[in-house]
Design a protein around this motif. Structure first.
Motif, PDB file in Angstrom:
ATOM      1  N   UNK A  50       0.848  -1.189   0.000  1.00 18.96           N
ATOM      2  CA  UNK A  50       0.000   0.000   0.000  1.00 18.96           C
ATOM      3  C   UNK A  50       0.882   1.237   0.000  1.00 18.96           C
ATOM      4  N   UNK A  51       0.397   2.297  -0.593  1.00 15.30           N
ATOM      5  CA  UNK A  51       1.051   3.600  -0.495  1.00 15.30           C
ATOM      6  C   UNK A  51      -0.039   4.651  -0.473  1.00 15.30           C
ATOM      7  N   UNK A  52       0.222   5.760   0.232  1.00 11.06           N
ATOM      8  CA  UNK A  52      -0.811   6.795   0.365  1.00 11.06           C
ATOM      9  C   UNK A  52      -0.150   8.148   0.566  1.00 11.06           C
ATOM     10  N   UNK A  53      -0.917   9.195   0.295  1.00 13.13           N
ATOM     11  CA  UNK A  53      -0.420  10.554   0.448  1.00 13.13           C
ATOM     12  C   UNK A  53      -1.595  11.472   0.755  1.00 13.13           C
ATOM     13  N   UNK A  54      -1.314  12.513   1.540  1.00 12.79           N
ATOM     14  CA  UNK A  54      -2.330  13.518   1.876  1.00 12.79           C
ATOM     15  C   UNK A  54      -1.882  14.894   1.395  1.00 12.79           C
ATOM     16  N   UNK A  55      -2.808  15.638   0.835  1.00 13.68           N
ATOM     17  CA  UNK A  55      -2.542  17.051   0.573  1.00 13.68           C
ATOM     18  C   UNK A  55      -3.856  17.765   0.308  1.00 13.68           C
ATOM     19  N   UNK A  56      -3.904  19.039   0.688  1.00 12.38           N
ATOM     20  CA  UNK A  56      -5.050  19.907   0.400  1.00 12.38           C
ATOM     21  C   UNK A  56      -6.378  19.276   0.795  1.00 12.38           C
ATOM     22  N   UNK A  57      -6.381  18.539   1.924  1.00  7.25           N
ATOM     23  CA  UNK A  57      -7.623  17.947   2.405  1.00  7.25           C
ATOM     24  C   UNK A  57      -8.060  16.682   1.700  1.00  7.25           C
ATOM     25  N   UNK A  58      -7.159  16.068   0.918  1.00 10.82           N
ATOM     26  CA  UNK A  58      -7.492  14.839   0.187  1.00 10.82           C
ATOM     27  C   UNK A  58      -6.479  13.751   0.494  1.00 10.82           C
ATOM     28  N   UNK A  59      -6.923  12.499   0.318  1.00  7.74           N
ATOM     29  CA  UNK A  59      -6.054  11.333   0.446  1.00  7.74           C
ATOM     30  C   UNK A  59      -6.044  10.585  -0.874  1.00  7.74           C
TER      31      UNK A  59
ATOM     32  N   UNK B  41      -2.723  24.724  -6.676  1.00  7.07           N
ATOM     33  CA  UNK B  41      -2.859  26.039  -6.048  1.00  7.07           C
ATOM     34  C   UNK B  41      -1.815  26.294  -4.968  1.00  7.07           C
ATOM     35  N   UNK B  42      -0.950  25.313  -4.716  1.00  7.28           N
ATOM     36  CA  UNK B  42       0.084  25.479  -3.697  1.00  7.28           C
ATOM     37  C   UNK B  42       1.092  26.534  -4.154  1.00  7.28           C
ATOM     38  N   UNK B  43       1.372  27.553  -3.326  1.00  9.33           N
ATOM     39  CA  UNK B  43       2.350  28.577  -3.713  1.00  9.33           C
ATOM     40  C   UNK B  43       3.730  28.006  -4.040  1.00  9.33           C
ATOM     41  N   UNK B  44       4.044  26.802  -3.548  1.00  9.80           N
ATOM     42  CA  UNK B  44       5.355  26.205  -3.825  1.00  9.80           C
ATOM     43  C   UNK B  44       5.609  26.021  -5.313  1.00  9.80           C
ATOM     44  N   UNK B  45       4.541  25.943  -6.127  1.00  8.82           N
ATOM     45  CA  UNK B  45       4.707  25.733  -7.561  1.00  8.82           C
ATOM     46  C   UNK B  45       4.543  27.021  -8.365  1.00  8.82           C
ATOM     47  N   UNK B  46       4.197  28.122  -7.701  1.00  6.03           N
ATOM     48  CA  UNK B  46       3.891  29.380  -8.362  1.00  6.03           C
ATOM     49  C   UNK B  46       5.144  30.232  -8.553  1.00  6.03           C
ATOM     50  N   UNK B  47       5.046  31.351  -9.308  1.00  2.00           N
ATOM     51  CA  UNK B  47       6.206  32.241  -9.473  1.00  2.00           C
ATOM     52  C   UNK B  47       6.774  32.641  -8.115  1.00  2.00           C
ATOM     53  N   UNK B  48       8.074  32.757  -8.044  1.00  2.00           N
ATOM     54  CA  UNK B  48       8.722  33.070  -6.771  1.00  2.00           C
ATOM     55  C   UNK B  48       9.138  31.796  -6.076  1.00  2.00           C
TER      56      UNK B  48
ATOM     57  N   UNK C  79       3.465  21.642 -14.702  1.00  2.00           N
ATOM     58  CA  UNK C  79       4.494  20.616 -14.844  1.00  2.00           C
ATOM     59  C   UNK C  79       5.345  20.502 -13.586  1.00  2.00           C
ATOM     60  N   UNK C  80       5.618  21.617 -12.904  1.00  2.00           N
ATOM     61  CA  UNK C  80       6.307  21.540 -11.621  1.00  2.00           C
ATOM     62  C   UNK C  80       5.552  20.620 -10.665  1.00  2.00           C
ATOM     63  N   UNK C  81       4.231  20.821 -10.589  1.00  2.00           N
ATOM     64  CA  UNK C  81       3.416  20.020  -9.674  1.00  2.00           C
ATOM     65  C   UNK C  81       3.385  18.563 -10.100  1.00  2.00           C
TER      66      UNK C  81
ATOM     67  N   UNK D  59     -13.921  11.013  -8.718  1.00  2.00           N
ATOM     68  CA  UNK D  59     -13.195  11.928  -9.586  1.00  2.00           C
ATOM     69  C   UNK D  59     -12.236  12.786  -8.765  1.00  2.00           C
ATOM     70  N   UNK D  60     -10.984  12.859  -9.222  1.00  2.00           N
ATOM     71  CA  UNK D  60      -9.999  13.719  -8.587  1.00  2.00           C
ATOM     72  C   UNK D  60     -10.393  15.173  -8.833  1.00  2.00           C
ATOM     73  N   UNK D  61     -10.322  16.032  -7.815  1.00  2.00           N
ATOM     74  CA  UNK D  61     -10.746  17.424  -8.018  1.00  2.00           C
ATOM     75  C   UNK D  61      -9.842  18.172  -8.992  1.00  2.00           C
ATOM     76  N   UNK D  62     -10.340  19.307  -9.497  1.00  2.00           N
ATOM     77  CA  UNK D  62      -9.680  20.033 -10.581  1.00  2.00           C
ATOM     78  C   UNK D  62      -8.362  20.663 -10.168  1.00  2.00           C
ATOM     79  N   UNK D  63      -8.079  20.790  -8.861  1.00  2.00           N
ATOM     80  CA  UNK D  63      -6.854  21.450  -8.426  1.00  2.00           C
ATOM     81  C   UNK D  63      -5.748  20.468  -8.038  1.00  2.00           C
ATOM     82  N   UNK D  64      -6.001  19.161  -8.208  1.00  2.00           N
ATOM     83  CA  UNK D  64      -5.015  18.166  -7.794  1.00  2.00           C
ATOM     84  C   UNK D  64      -4.482  17.374  -8.983  1.00  2.00           C
ATOM     85  N   UNK D  65      -3.174  17.073  -8.921  1.00  2.00           N
ATOM     86  CA  UNK D  65      -2.549  16.117  -9.835  1.00  2.00           C
ATOM     87  C   UNK D  65      -1.847  15.080  -8.959  1.00  2.00           C
ATOM     88  N   UNK D  66      -1.585  13.918  -9.526  1.00  2.00           N
ATOM     89  CA  UNK D  66      -0.980  12.869  -8.715  1.00  2.00           C
ATOM     90  C   UNK D  66      -0.153  11.919  -9.548  1.00  2.00           C
TER      91      UNK D  66
END
Length: 248
Positions: free
Chosen positions: A111-120, A139-146, A175-177, A233-240
């Motif tokens: 098994x493998x799992x991950x959590x982010x932005x309120x999702x598993x 939407x995570x600022x880590x992937x945004x400009x700066x 693509x960063x995400x 369905x995976x929400x529109x703001x998540x990639x995995x």
């Protein structure tokens, strides 16, 4: 049912995603003492709640996936599943590679799992396989400009940075995400982690991580609104990303 039959039902990789808030519906499912102790190590409030909700959903989603894969017969209940971890480097059971086990029979699953932005996000496979999954929030600022440029500076290879620099900003963020999720998934599937001797995995170009070229490897890159093995369905703001490497 013998373990070999169960593993045959899992020959096709199964994955699922759900909001952590769904754990609140499973009031009869409680974490074992060891996991409650680990939850206590998180900050009170959202961090602790997300850990506990994630551990509950791991069992809920895994049971659903196993029941879907195995077909008619005895149903697996979430409360029957034990979750254990083991670090091959230091021997600790407080972190490391997770495994699922049916308490009554001893049958095991990878098994493998991950959590982010309120999702598993979770995936299951035969116990001998190696798995890695990860989610990234567009939407995570880590992937945004700066902040995104700072991340590129240490987490992406020269070839990866060259590819990113050719893209318009919106595509570059995406693509960063995507690559970050894949890097995390590779780090888990390889057993090395992000802090392994090879450093953060390279996932594109000539020097990409060896696990991505191994025989029988399966890689799923999950786009927004991807449909999981249960029809959610995976929400529109998540990639995995999901990486499955066959075991010996």
């Amino acid at each position: 049912m013998p373990e070999t039959s169960r593993e045959a039902g899992l020959s096709a990789l199964k994955w699922a995603a759900a909001p952590l808030a769904e754990a609140a519906a499973h009031t009869g499912l409680h974490l074992p003492p060891g996991e409650l102790e680990r939850a206590g190590g998180y900050l009170d409030g959202r961090p602790r709640e997300d850990f506990a909700s994630g551990r509950i959903l791991v069992r809920v989603l895994a049971a659903r996936l196993l029941n879907r894969a195995l077909g008619p017969g005895r149903r697996i209940l979430p409360g029957e599943l034990e979750l254990a971890q083991h670090c091959p480097h230091c021997g600790s059971r407080a972190h490391g590679v997770p495994r699922l086990r049916i308490a009554a029979t001893g049958e095991g699953f990878s098994v493998s799992y991950a959590r982010t932005a309120g999702w598993l996000l979770l995936a299951v496979a035969p116990v001998r396989d190696r798995l890695g999954v990860d989610l990234a929030d567009l939407d995570d600022p880590a992937f945004s400009p700066g902040d995104g440029e700072l991340l590129e500076g240490y987490a992406y290879s020269a070839q990866e940075r060259a590819q990113l620099e050719l893209l318009p900003e919106a595509e570059r963020i995406r693509l960063r995400a995507r690559w970050w999720a894949l890097k995390e998934a590779v780090a888990k599937a390889s057993g090395e982690g992000l802090a392994g001797e090879g450093g953060i995995p390279v996932v594109s170009g000539a020097n990409r991580h060896p696990v991505l070229s191994g025989p029988g490897i399966r890689v799923l890159e999950l786009a927004p609104e991807a449909v999981d093995s249960l029809g959610a369905v995976l929400p529109a703001h998540l990639v995995g990303a999901v990486v499955q490497a066959p075991g010996a």
